[in-house]
Design an enzyme around this catalytic site. Structure first.
Site, PDB file in Angstrom:
ATOM      1  N   TYR A  19       0.827  -1.216   0.000  1.00 39.50           N
ATOM      2  CA  TYR A  19       0.000   0.000   0.000  1.00 39.50           C
ATOM      3  C   TYR A  19       0.855   1.257   0.000  1.00 39.50           C
ATOM      4  O   TYR A  19       0.561   2.215   0.721  1.00 39.50           O
ATOM      5  CB  TYR A  19      -0.911   0.041   1.239  1.00 39.50           C
ATOM      6  CG  TYR A  19      -1.703  -1.215   1.493  1.00 39.50           C
ATOM      7  CD1 TYR A  19      -2.617  -1.688   0.550  1.00 39.50           C
ATOM      8  CD2 TYR A  19      -1.535  -1.947   2.662  1.00 39.50           C
ATOM      9  CE1 TYR A  19      -3.348  -2.836   0.777  1.00 39.50           C
ATOM     10  CE2 TYR A  19      -2.259  -3.106   2.897  1.00 39.50           C
ATOM     11  CZ  TYR A  19      -3.166  -3.540   1.953  1.00 39.50           C
ATOM     12  OH  TYR A  19      -3.880  -4.678   2.193  1.00 39.50           O
ATOM     13  N   TYR A 152     -13.823  -5.306   4.628  1.00 39.46           N
ATOM     14  CA  TYR A 152     -12.509  -5.640   4.082  1.00 39.46           C
ATOM     15  C   TYR A 152     -12.287  -7.141   4.272  1.00 39.46           C
ATOM     16  O   TYR A 152     -12.374  -7.646   5.393  1.00 39.46           O
ATOM     17  CB  TYR A 152     -11.378  -4.865   4.780  1.00 39.46           C
ATOM     18  CG  TYR A 152     -10.025  -5.326   4.277  1.00 39.46           C
ATOM     19  CD1 TYR A 152      -9.517  -4.847   3.070  1.00 39.46           C
ATOM     20  CD2 TYR A 152      -9.290  -6.287   4.970  1.00 39.46           C
ATOM     21  CE1 TYR A 152      -8.311  -5.312   2.575  1.00 39.46           C
ATOM     22  CE2 TYR A 152      -8.074  -6.758   4.481  1.00 39.46           C
ATOM     23  CZ  TYR A 152      -7.593  -6.265   3.289  1.00 39.46           C
ATOM     24  OH  TYR A 152      -6.404  -6.732   2.791  1.00 39.46           O
ATOM     25  N   ASP A 246     -16.166 -13.790   8.577  1.00 42.69           N
ATOM     26  CA  ASP A 246     -14.735 -13.534   8.446  1.00 42.69           C
ATOM     27  C   ASP A 246     -14.226 -13.049   9.802  1.00 42.69           C
ATOM     28  O   ASP A 246     -14.363 -11.883  10.150  1.00 42.69           O
ATOM     29  CB  ASP A 246     -14.499 -12.476   7.352  1.00 42.69           C
ATOM     30  CG  ASP A 246     -13.028 -12.093   7.221  1.00 42.69           C
ATOM     31  OD1 ASP A 246     -12.213 -12.584   8.014  1.00 42.69           O
ATOM     32  OD2 ASP A 246     -12.708 -11.286   6.322  1.00 42.69           O
ATOM     33  N   LYS A 275      -4.645 -14.092  10.849  1.00 40.10           N
ATOM     34  CA  LYS A 275      -3.990 -13.128  11.734  1.00 40.10           C
ATOM     35  C   LYS A 275      -3.474 -13.709  13.062  1.00 40.10           C
ATOM     36  O   LYS A 275      -2.373 -14.218  13.087  1.00 40.10           O
ATOM     37  CB  LYS A 275      -4.909 -11.929  11.935  1.00 40.10           C
ATOM     38  CG  LYS A 275      -5.061 -11.130  10.640  1.00 40.10           C
ATOM     39  CD  LYS A 275      -5.314  -9.655  10.862  1.00 40.10           C
ATOM     40  CE  LYS A 275      -4.990  -8.860   9.625  1.00 40.10           C
ATOM     41  NZ  LYS A 275      -6.081  -8.684   8.665  1.00 40.10           N
TER      42      LYS A 275
HETATM   43  C1  LIG Z   1      -6.363  -8.987   7.269  1.00 41.10           C
HETATM   44  C2  LIG Z   1      -7.694  -9.455   6.901  1.00 41.10           C
HETATM   45  C3  LIG Z   1      -7.900 -10.296   5.786  1.00 41.10           C
HETATM   46  C4  LIG Z   1      -6.773 -10.696   4.860  1.00 41.10           C
HETATM   47  O1  LIG Z   1      -5.788 -11.421   5.490  1.00 41.10           O
HETATM   48  P1  LIG Z   1      -4.320 -11.522   4.845  1.00 41.10           P
HETATM   49  O2  LIG Z   1      -3.607 -12.485   5.730  1.00 41.10           O
HETATM   50  O3  LIG Z   1      -3.747 -10.137   4.897  1.00 41.10           O
HETATM   51  O4  LIG Z   1      -4.472 -11.996   3.464  1.00 41.10           O
HETATM   52  C5  LIG Z   1      -9.180 -10.733   5.530  1.00 41.10           C
HETATM   53  N1  LIG Z   1     -10.214 -10.384   6.315  1.00 41.10           N
HETATM   54  C6  LIG Z   1     -10.062  -9.592   7.395  1.00 41.10           C
HETATM   55  C7  LIG Z   1     -11.241  -9.269   8.248  1.00 41.10           C
HETATM   56  C8  LIG Z   1      -8.807  -9.091   7.712  1.00 41.10           C
HETATM   57  O5  LIG Z   1      -8.671  -8.274   8.762  1.00 41.10           O
END
Ligand SMILES: *Cc1c(COP(=O)(O)O)cnc(C)c1O
Length: 431
Positions: A19, A152, A246, A275
């Site tokens: 970014y 996101y 997610d 994460k």
């Molecule tokens: C960071 C994130 C992703 C993407 O994960 P990466 O390991 O960076 O590919 C997807 N969804 C959410 C909610 C996130 O915070």
């Protein structure tokens, strides 16, 4: 010139950073060591980390229990392919995750875990899984997703398609990515009626709905409450739409419960994790599915199998780190620590509300957000924070804190004080 940890290195030419407008943006700081809640820069300064390295380092950095486990595993078997082979770290991790994910022990439990190496891939897996679920059931038209503004879900093409359509990160790709059904998170009786109508009208084309439960993270750190989440869930159930949670950002305690879905007492059909899964030590992600989804792939026909398999999936080293991270959740009072952080953030960030440029202050679990009036000079703010010896990286118009759960009171105080100091200065500059 040595300036605040930014050291010119000719090799930087070869790094294409995330970014980052490589033409104009300042050079990055060089990190040389991490420990607890802190990051050491090349110039010797230790910064208190208010972001947990993109929300991963929930136990702080270099936690001995995780590091020791990884050292052991590294000597025995750092990696082995997952096709046709399995191993103890993955067996252990999948069964442990199944036992703690929402819906545990119920018939809706998320009992089938598909591993991958990053969050975006876990999302791609979820979208593909939901699409193939309907294909396998003979409904090929169900291939679109309902998703939300300010969402996101990652940076790969499929994940981008379910992100906020206007977000700067993805807006430029309009037309190049699949079109989804993007709407606002409903927050009133009227909006819920419209929302349900949208699902009714498009029902035959919808494979699933994807949402970041309770907290939309990288899309602006917007919160919604448990009732809204459970209402959305119930509407999906009514219309037979797969519900995909997610929890890549919210999972593992961040919002105050082990998973955000727990607070709304809902069990998604599919859930994505990433994460903090390995306690922030090494990349790993997972997509968990319930028996309903999983069983649609069981068949005597080979091509009904789920056709996916990342090269490094279920990497033994990463799975070992994740198991060690789960030990730490079991053997420590992590959720109590989150509660303490929440209480401190509520009190200390509240002081920001009186600063003229601040439009909102909000806290959920170990997430504190100060939203400021646009336009903001993100580069000035980011740089200014390092002068306070803290690592805080605002984006869009939010300054946020998501510290490691093991942060001590003094360190947290330094973070919240820095936020107040810096936004006061920002308000003066823009007055
Ligand atoms: C960071 C994130 C992703 C993407 O994960 P990466 O390991 O960076 O590919 C997807 N969804 C959410 C909610 C996130 O915070």
């Amino acid at each position: 010139m040595r300036k605040l940890g930014i050291i010119k290195d000719p090799r930087l030419t070869h790094l294409w950073r995330p970014y980052t407008q490589m033409k104009t943006e300042a050079n990055p700081y060089t990190a040389v060591e991490t420990r607890g809640a802190q990051i050491k820069l090349l110039d010797g300064r230790w910064l208190i980390d208010g972001i947990s390295s993109w929300w991963t380092a929930c136990h702080g950095y270099n936690h001995k229990h995780i590091i020791d486990a990884m050292h052991n595993q590294l000597d025995i078997m750092p990696h082995v392919m997952f096709g046709g082979l399995t191993h103890e770290p993955a067996l252990k991790l999948s069964s442990r995750l199944a036992s703690i994910l929402p819906g545990k022990k119920s018939s809706k439990a998320l009992t089938h875990i598909f591993f991958s190496d990053s969050g975006s891939v876990a999302i791609e897996v979820a979208l593909k899984m939901a699409t193939q679920y309907w294909l396998n059931l003979g409904e090929p038209n169900r291939n679109r997703f309902v998703c939300f503004k300010n969402a996101y879900h990652g940076d790969t093409i499929g994940a981008m398609s379910v992100c906020d359509p206007d977000d700067g990160m993805h807006a430029i790709f309009k037309g190049a990515i699949p079109e989804q059904i993007i709407t606002e998170i409903p927050n009133s009786i009227k909006k819920f009626k419209e929302f349900e109508k949208l699902l009714e009208v498009n029902g035959r084309n919808i494979a699933g709905l994807i949402i970041e439960p309770l907290v939309q993270a990288a899309g602006g750190l917007k919160f919604h409450d448990t009732e809204i989440l459970s209402n959305i869930y119930n509407i999906c159930v009514r219309h037979n739409i797969l519900f995909i949670a997610d929890e890549i950002a919210t999972g593992f305690g961040r919002t105050g419960s082990m998973f955000a879905c727990d607070q709304a007492d809902i069990t998604p059909d599919i859930m994505c994790l990433g994460k903090a899964l390995t306690g922030g030590t090494i990349g790993m992600a997972a997509t968990a599915a319930n028996a309903k989804v999983f069983s649609a792939f069981l068949s005597n026909e080979e091509n009904k199998a789920f056709m996916h398999g990342p090269t490094f999936m279920a990497n033994p080293l990463a799975a070992t780190a994740a198991n060690a991270s789960l030990d730490l959740f079991e053997n420590n009072q992590r959720l109590e620590q989150v509660k303490t952080i929440e209480d401190d953030l509520l009190v200390d960030l509240e002081l920001c509300r009186d600063v003229p440029s601040v439009v909102d202050v909000r806290v959920k679990g170990a997430i504190g957000v100060v939203e400021i009036k646009e336009p903001i000079d993100i580069h000035w703010l980011r740089h200014r924070f390092t002068k306070e010896n803290v690592w805080v990286r605002p984006f869009d118009n939010v300054i946020y804190l998501m510290p490691p759960f093991i942060i001590n009171k003094g360190e947290l105080k330094t973070l919240t004080k820095a936020v107040l100091t810096v936004i006061k200065e920002w308000a003066l500059r823009t007055a």
